[in-house]
Design an enzyme around this catalytic site. Structure first.
Site, mmCIF file in Angstrom:
data_model
loop_
_atom_site.group_PDB
_atom_site.id
_atom_site.type_symbol
_atom_site.label_atom_id
_atom_site.label_comp_id
_atom_site.label_asym_id
_atom_site.label_seq_id
_atom_site.Cartn_x
_atom_site.Cartn_y
_atom_site.Cartn_z
ATOM 1 N N HIS A 134 -10.086 -5.220 14.819
ATOM 2 C CA HIS A 134 -10.061 -4.610 13.486
ATOM 3 C C HIS A 134 -11.376 -4.729 12.701
ATOM 4 O O HIS A 134 -11.374 -4.959 11.492
ATOM 5 C CB HIS A 134 -8.921 -5.201 12.664
ATOM 6 C CG HIS A 134 -7.552 -4.805 13.145
ATOM 7 N ND1 HIS A 134 -7.302 -3.673 13.882
ATOM 8 C CD2 HIS A 134 -6.348 -5.425 12.993
ATOM 9 C CE1 HIS A 134 -6.010 -3.590 14.149
ATOM 10 N NE2 HIS A 134 -5.404 -4.648 13.628
ATOM 11 N N HIS A 208 -3.271 -0.220 7.874
ATOM 12 C CA HIS A 208 -2.439 -1.236 8.510
ATOM 13 C C HIS A 208 -1.244 -1.625 7.635
ATOM 14 O O HIS A 208 -0.882 -2.805 7.558
ATOM 15 C CB HIS A 208 -3.286 -2.470 8.819
ATOM 16 C CG HIS A 208 -2.808 -3.279 9.977
ATOM 17 N ND1 HIS A 208 -1.581 -3.901 10.011
ATOM 18 C CD2 HIS A 208 -3.399 -3.579 11.166
ATOM 19 C CE1 HIS A 208 -1.444 -4.556 11.148
ATOM 20 N NE2 HIS A 208 -2.533 -4.378 11.873
ATOM 21 N N GLU A 344 0.118 2.467 13.087
ATOM 22 C CA GLU A 344 -1.325 2.570 12.909
ATOM 23 C C GLU A 344 -1.862 3.728 13.753
ATOM 24 O O GLU A 344 -2.048 3.592 14.959
ATOM 25 C CB GLU A 344 -2.005 1.265 13.318
ATOM 26 C CG GLU A 344 -1.472 0.031 12.624
ATOM 27 C CD GLU A 344 -1.817 -1.230 13.401
ATOM 28 O OE1 GLU A 344 -3.021 -1.506 13.597
ATOM 29 O OE2 GLU A 344 -0.879 -1.929 13.831
#
Length: 379
Positions: A134, A208, A344
């Site tokens: 991420h 997210h 996501e």
């Protein structure tokens, strides 16, 4: 008698006009701004509240582009918050599992925190076991974005901009990113992502948010989910793709028809369920045409709340809060295991190291542009 009748008619007309005018005044979408606190370096974080004409609200902070709150009606028309998060800035600063955040420069995992681009190797922060996750130690979820309010016609929104410097978190190229959240009167929240670069780089942006359609009353195991997908991207024990796709038919990953999350999530005899600790996998979306397509539907049977998700992306990471452990307390709820689920939208994990996957390379002169929409209703 005639005069009395005419007077009553006039009063009735005035009353109906006043009510109509009042209703019209109430049926206006709005956006407001307030302080959300300060970062340790003194930067101010703001909180924006988007409200549509039906009463749905979405709260977004320019710190990390985080959706902190989103309300949706149940079958009785009662609104409740349906995303995990916190009421104040402080918990977002002390570590959290990306609740509601904008994720970048690369959403999901990159194996061993390195990749090659044009024969040059780039090294990233290792922040998830042996891998990069991420965007790194200080990804897009931990920066202040430049915010611009949008209020036009029946849509309110928030435009967020951020310039990621060359080699920030190890990624090449100065990346200029713009993310626009818009809330319409169809109870749909749309997220549009665009980006440009001055050097070849890799990009995979997503949001997210953890959804819980019960209104944060209990876990999400009774939610019914459908995903328009015939295959997943299987992963190893560190959640890095093996490089081959796997058909969902005959497996706990088959959500082609509405299926309760609880039905297959604990079938650890399936290697992929065991590797992910439940669902934490990338589904390859069926797509007959380009553009925005419906790819998933989620419903909480008790409240009647329904979420329809649309995207232009080729895949979605469906995650079921397997790593939540009850240590985080949020908005009148303790976030225990499987208290929220994520959709996501993305390219496949580890694409920079897997040439057989759709490319995530962005070159100078090109524009990265994706859109995802979440629409809420109840029945």
């Amino acid at each position: 008698m005639k005069k009395i009748f005419l007077l009553l008619t006039a009063l009735t007309s005035f009353y109906l006009f006043s009510c109509s005018k009042s209703n019209k005044e109430e049926m206006i979408s709005t956006i407001s701004k307030e302080s959300f606190g300060k970062l340790p370096d003194g930067q101010e974080a703001d909180l924006y509240t988007l409200t549509n004409a039906k009463g749905m609200t979405v709260n977004i902070t320019n710190y990390g582009g985080i959706i902190t709150k989103l309300t949706a009606p149940d079958k009785n028309g009662e609104f409740a918050d349906v995303v995990l998060g916190f009421d104040s800035l402080a918990p977002y600063l002390t570590g959290h599992p990306f609740f509601g955040a904008l994720v970048g420069r690369y959403g999901n995992r990159i194996a061993k925190g390195k990749f090659k681009l044009n024969d040059k190797e780039y090294k990233l922060a290792i922040n998830n076991g042996p891998n990069a996750l991420h965007g790194g130690i200080k990804g897009f979820d931990k920066v202040i974005w430049k915010a611009t309010e949008i209020n036009q016609d029946s849509v309110v929104g928030l435009q967020l901009e951020y310039v990621s410097k060359d080699m920030e978190e190890g990624y090449p190229g100065t990346l200029t990113v713009k993310v626009v959240y818009t809330l319409d009167n169809d109870n749909a929240l749309t997220i549009n992502y665009t980006a440009t670069t001055d050097k070849p780089t890799v990009v995979n942006l997503t949001n997210h948010s953890y959804f819980n359609l019960t209104g944060l009353k209990r876990d999400i195991l009774d939610h019914e989910i459908s995903i328009e997908s015939d295959s997943i991207v299987p992963v190893d024990t560190t959640l890095i793709p093996t490089g081959k796709l796997r058909a969902v038919e005959g497996t706990p990953f088959d959500f082609r028809k509405p299926t309760k999350i609880s039905a297959g999530i604990n079938k650890v005899e399936d290697e992929q369920i065991k590797n992910g600790g439940g669902y934490d996998h990338c589904w390859v979306l069926k797509r007959s045409e380009p553009g925005l397509v419906l790819f998933a539907t989620a419903k909480d049977p008790e409240s009647g709340r329904k979420l329809e998700a649309f995207t232009t992306e080729p895949a979605v990471q469906f995650y079921t809060g397997n790593f939540l452990d009850g240590t985080l307390k949020g908005k009148n709820a303790t976030y225990v295991k499987r208290f929220g689920f994520c959709l996501e939208t993305e390219h496949y994990p580890d694409s920079p190291n897997q040439p057989q996957f759709p490319s995530t390379v962005l070159n100078p002169g090109d524009t990265y542009n994706t859109t995802t929409k979440y629409r809420f209703s109840a029945k």
